[in-house]
Design an enzyme around this catalytic site. Structure first.
Site, PDB file in Angstrom:
ATOM      1  N   HIS A 318       0.824  -1.218   0.000  1.00 34.36           N
ATOM      2  CA  HIS A 318       0.000   0.000   0.000  1.00 34.36           C
ATOM      3  C   HIS A 318       0.851   1.257   0.000  1.00 34.36           C
ATOM      4  O   HIS A 318       2.060   1.224   0.288  1.00 34.36           O
ATOM      5  CB  HIS A 318      -0.965   0.012   1.197  1.00 34.36           C
ATOM      6  CG  HIS A 318      -0.310   0.111   2.534  1.00 34.36           C
ATOM      7  ND1 HIS A 318       0.133   1.298   3.082  1.00 34.36           N
ATOM      8  CD2 HIS A 318      -0.024  -0.845   3.460  1.00 34.36           C
ATOM      9  CE1 HIS A 318       0.637   1.091   4.273  1.00 34.36           C
ATOM     10  NE2 HIS A 318       0.576  -0.210   4.527  1.00 34.36           N
ATOM     11  N   CYS A 336       3.414  -4.795   6.550  1.00 35.52           N
ATOM     12  CA  CYS A 336       3.048  -4.526   5.154  1.00 35.52           C
ATOM     13  C   CYS A 336       4.258  -4.154   4.313  1.00 35.52           C
ATOM     14  O   CYS A 336       5.358  -3.935   4.815  1.00 35.52           O
ATOM     15  CB  CYS A 336       2.021  -3.396   5.100  1.00 35.52           C
ATOM     16  SG  CYS A 336       0.388  -3.891   5.675  1.00 35.52           S
TER      17      CYS A 336
END
Length: 427
Positions: A318, A336
């Site tokens: 992201h 992440c």
């Protein structure tokens, strides 16, 4: 409707000897008697269910045992005489309706087999059970008309554990066909999830047609499947792969085997490391909220843009503009893959759900079943997870023969069910 033959046709012929004339032979007026023709082998045809059997599941198939002939036609009709379409399993052992039967209904079936000269016909009838109260919810992570990346597995999930004793029967009602044909195998990741893939990534442009024919199917412990689910989807026309290296903290993007882009990334810090292994993009959200309030560890609630889910545990690729200075240099995320806003947009626009993402060198192995992890297993490991015997040609890493991936009783398709939830928090 085509009919598959369980047994080869048997033909018999007798040789007739024609004598040649000779000076020492019999007189012209004598006659030789031809050898008698042997009787053709007897044809037999047996059907199940037996006549007037009651309270059968709506997943009932028509069992067919035939000798010295091949099945020519199967006519299954409801009490009003309306025919139900269907097709034979490969090998001809059973005929499968294209849709589940109705609850508490009566059916009749007539089957004709022939060897090309003689025909034999048998009929039977049966009735189905009332709708069961205990039903297992089913879902399929493949949606009709969608386009997916080359690593998209076929994933079927269940709302309750399927006992090992029922898994072979469940697996036998999961049908996949591929165009072009690419053989594959089902693997039980757990009692609640079974996954299908081929030895290698799907060929670009492949069409996948899937039927999870589970409505009314006994699933053990007095429970039955809730519905039939179908979908026909396409694999993207190009192969896109992402390779993430912790050693240099970069994501390398390959299109059809050629590297086309490299971008800096920040992975999970030491206390919340990213998983190493081959994952698959499961879902894409242009905008979402990561919320860990009430969870152990760091507490936060933050708006995230261009998020692509990799695991159920909350690992995403992201946009992370706050960590641009760390990207390519150090790991600061909660697990992440942090990239810049511009790189996140580019990835979002160029990837598909189903594209493979391989992370290397984090020191923490991807947990089996934490996402679509079918490709994190070798083919040798993967085939061990089937509840049904695996054909010999599929036990080798690369099969020598490429038959249709799995028998399909239906070419039609309708919407599938269940989608990954993008709400699990981590940044």
């Amino acid at each position: 409707m085509s009919a598959l033959r369980r047994f080869g046709l048997v033909a018999a012929a007798a040789a007739v000897l024609v004598p040649l004339g000779s000076c020492t032979g019999k007189s012209a007026g004598s006659k030789e008697q031809a050898a008698p023709q042997p009787a053709p082998p007897a044809q037999t045809l047996e059907l199940t269910p037996v006549a007037e059997q009651k309270d059968l599941p709506v997943s009932t198939e028509i069992g067919i045992t035939v000798a010295n002939a091949g099945v020519r036609s199967v006519a299954l009709a409801n009490a009003k005489g309306r025919l139900i379409p269907g097709r034979m399993r490969p090998g001809g052992a059973a005929w499968i309706p294209d849709r589940p039967l109705d609850y508490k209904s009566r059916y009749s079936v007539t089957v004709t087999a022939t060897d090309g000269r003689r025909a034999i016909t048998k009929s039977t009838s049966f009735s189905t059970m009332a709708e069961p109260q205990r039903q297992v919810g089913t879902g399929m992570y493949l949606f009709d008309g969608n386009t997916y990346g080359v690593a998209m597995p076929v994933v079927v999930e269940f709302s309750e554990q399927i006992p090992e004793s029922a898994r072979a029967q469940v697996e036998s009602r999961l049908f996949v066909t591929t165009t072009p044909a690419q053989p594959g195998v089902w693997h039980w990741m757990s009692g609640r999830q079974v996954t299908y893939r081929a030895p290698e990534y799907w060929k670009p442009g492949t069409v996948l047609s899937v039927r999870a024919a589970l409505k009314g199917l006994p699933m053990g412990e007095g429970r039955f499947g809730d519905d039939d689910r179908k979908a026909t989807a396409k694999i993207a026309d190009e192969k896109l792969e992402l390779i993430v290296k912790n050693s240099n903290k970069h994501i390398e993007v390959f299109r059809n085997g050629k590297k086309i882009k490299s971008m800096p990334v920040s992975l999970g810090k030491a206390s919340t490391p990213s998983s190493s292994g081959t994952m698959v993009i499961m879902d894409k959200q242009e905008s979402t909220i990561f919320d860990t309030t009430g969870e152990p560890g760091d507490q936060y609630r933050v708006a995230i843009q261009y998020a692509q889910r990799l695991t159920w545990g909350g690992e995403f690729i992201h946009s992370a503009p706050w960590s641009v200075g760390d990207q390519g240099n150090r790991n600061v995320s909660h697990g992440c893959l942090n990239v810049s806003y511009g790189n996140a947009v580019w990835l979002f626009q160029n990837t598909h759900v189903g594209d493979p993402v391989t992370v290397k060198g984090t020191g923490v192995k991807l947990e089996r079943g934490n996402g679509f992890t079918a490709w994190d297993l070798s083919w040798k490991e993967f085939v061990k997870g089937s509840a049904l015997p695996v054909p010999q040609e599929l036990l080798d890493p690369v099969p020598a023969v490429a038959p249709s991936a799995s028998p399909s009783p239906s070419a039609s398709a309708s919407a599938a069910a269940v989608t990954p939830s993008p709400s699990d928090p981590t940044n």
